[in-house]
Design a protein around this motif. Sequence first.
Motif, PDB file in Angstrom:
ATOM      1  N   UNK A 281      -3.936 -10.976   0.580  1.00 29.11           N
ATOM      2  CA  UNK A 281      -2.768 -11.523   1.269  1.00 29.11           C
ATOM      3  C   UNK A 281      -2.205 -10.417   2.132  1.00 29.11           C
ATOM      4  N   UNK A 282      -1.760 -10.772   3.329  1.00 30.52           N
ATOM      5  CA  UNK A 282      -1.055  -9.818   4.188  1.00 30.52           C
ATOM      6  C   UNK A 282       0.416 -10.190   4.143  1.00 30.52           C
ATOM      7  N   UNK A 283       1.251  -9.189   3.965  1.00 28.77           N
ATOM      8  CA  UNK A 283       2.702  -9.378   3.951  1.00 28.77           C
ATOM      9  C   UNK A 283       3.281  -8.471   5.025  1.00 28.77           C
ATOM     10  N   UNK A 284       3.933  -9.092   6.016  1.00 33.20           N
ATOM     11  CA  UNK A 284       4.540  -8.317   7.104  1.00 33.20           C
ATOM     12  C   UNK A 284       6.045  -8.325   6.965  1.00 33.20           C
ATOM     13  N   UNK A 285       6.653  -7.174   7.178  1.00 33.46           N
ATOM     14  CA  UNK A 285       8.098  -7.068   7.303  1.00 33.46           C
ATOM     15  C   UNK A 285       8.383  -7.339   8.781  1.00 33.46           C
ATOM     16  N   UNK A 286       9.064  -8.432   9.085  1.00 32.14           N
ATOM     17  CA  UNK A 286       9.268  -8.814  10.484  1.00 32.14           C
ATOM     18  C   UNK A 286      10.232  -7.888  11.217  1.00 32.14           C
ATOM     19  N   UNK A 287      10.983  -7.071  10.476  1.00 30.25           N
ATOM     20  CA  UNK A 287      11.885  -6.124  11.137  1.00 30.25           C
ATOM     21  C   UNK A 287      11.120  -4.934  11.701  1.00 30.25           C
ATOM     22  N   UNK A 288      10.046  -4.522  10.997  1.00 28.51           N
ATOM     23  CA  UNK A 288       9.318  -3.301  11.374  1.00 28.51           C
ATOM     24  C   UNK A 288       7.870  -3.569  11.784  1.00 28.51           C
ATOM     25  N   UNK A 289       7.365  -4.776  11.522  1.00 27.78           N
ATOM     26  CA  UNK A 289       5.963  -5.162  11.726  1.00 27.78           C
ATOM     27  C   UNK A 289       5.009  -4.430  10.777  1.00 27.78           C
ATOM     28  N   UNK A 290       5.545  -3.741   9.765  1.00 29.86           N
ATOM     29  CA  UNK A 290       4.701  -3.064   8.785  1.00 29.86           C
ATOM     30  C   UNK A 290       3.972  -4.112   7.944  1.00 29.86           C
ATOM     31  N   UNK A 291       2.671  -3.906   7.769  1.00 31.19           N
ATOM     32  CA  UNK A 291       1.854  -4.831   6.999  1.00 31.19           C
ATOM     33  C   UNK A 291       1.444  -4.189   5.688  1.00 31.19           C
ATOM     34  N   UNK A 292       1.513  -4.978   4.619  1.00 25.04           N
ATOM     35  CA  UNK A 292       0.996  -4.572   3.322  1.00 25.04           C
ATOM     36  C   UNK A 292      -0.114  -5.545   2.968  1.00 25.04           C
ATOM     37  N   UNK A 293      -1.274  -5.038   2.599  1.00 28.43           N
ATOM     38  CA  UNK A 293      -2.410  -5.871   2.222  1.00 28.43           C
ATOM     39  C   UNK A 293      -2.557  -5.818   0.706  1.00 28.43           C
ATOM     40  N   UNK A 294      -2.509  -6.980   0.062  1.00 28.23           N
ATOM     41  CA  UNK A 294      -2.599  -7.070  -1.394  1.00 28.23           C
ATOM     42  C   UNK A 294      -3.894  -7.794  -1.747  1.00 28.23           C
ATOM     43  N   UNK A 295      -4.789  -7.112  -2.433  1.00 32.75           N
ATOM     44  CA  UNK A 295      -6.065  -7.722  -2.849  1.00 32.75           C
ATOM     45  C   UNK A 295      -5.791  -8.757  -3.940  1.00 32.75           C
ATOM     46  N   UNK A 296      -6.377  -9.964  -3.765  1.00 30.99           N
ATOM     47  CA  UNK A 296      -6.121 -11.043  -4.718  1.00 30.99           C
ATOM     48  C   UNK A 296      -7.391 -11.690  -5.258  1.00 30.99           C
ATOM     49  N   UNK A 297      -8.542 -11.329  -4.779  1.00 31.66           N
ATOM     50  CA  UNK A 297      -9.776 -11.960  -5.235  1.00 31.66           C
ATOM     51  C   UNK A 297     -10.407 -12.768  -4.129  1.00 31.66           C
ATOM     52  N   UNK A 298     -11.554 -13.319  -4.426  1.00 27.90           N
ATOM     53  CA  UNK A 298     -12.412 -13.951  -3.428  1.00 27.90           C
ATOM     54  C   UNK A 298     -11.736 -15.076  -2.647  1.00 27.90           C
TER      55      UNK A 298
END
Length: 93
Positions: free
Chosen positions: A65-82
């Motif tokens: 899953x990609x989670x973006x902070x819309x204030x900074x555009x910083x993306x965090x990628x969280x591995x969740x499985x296939x």
Amino acid sequence: VEYVAFDYYHGRRLWVSDHARGEVLALSSETGRVLRRLPGCPGAGPIAFGGQVWIVATCRDASALAIWDTRTSKRTLVRVGASPHGVAVAVVP
């Protein structure tokens, strides 16, 4: 474009996922003009909102899953499985 979500927090914006380019885009609901691009989500799929601040999308080709902070555009990628195929976010006050 594979998935579309109306931004009910903003009221005049649509968020769409582009599976081929691996990005999520904000579009004007009035003109269709691209307002913002959030890259870094290989195989971008369904989109969810985390309040007014976060946009979440499945990244099927990255099994994440990609989670973006819309204030900074910083993306965090969280591995969740296939190959995730759906996402929901609960905002708890």
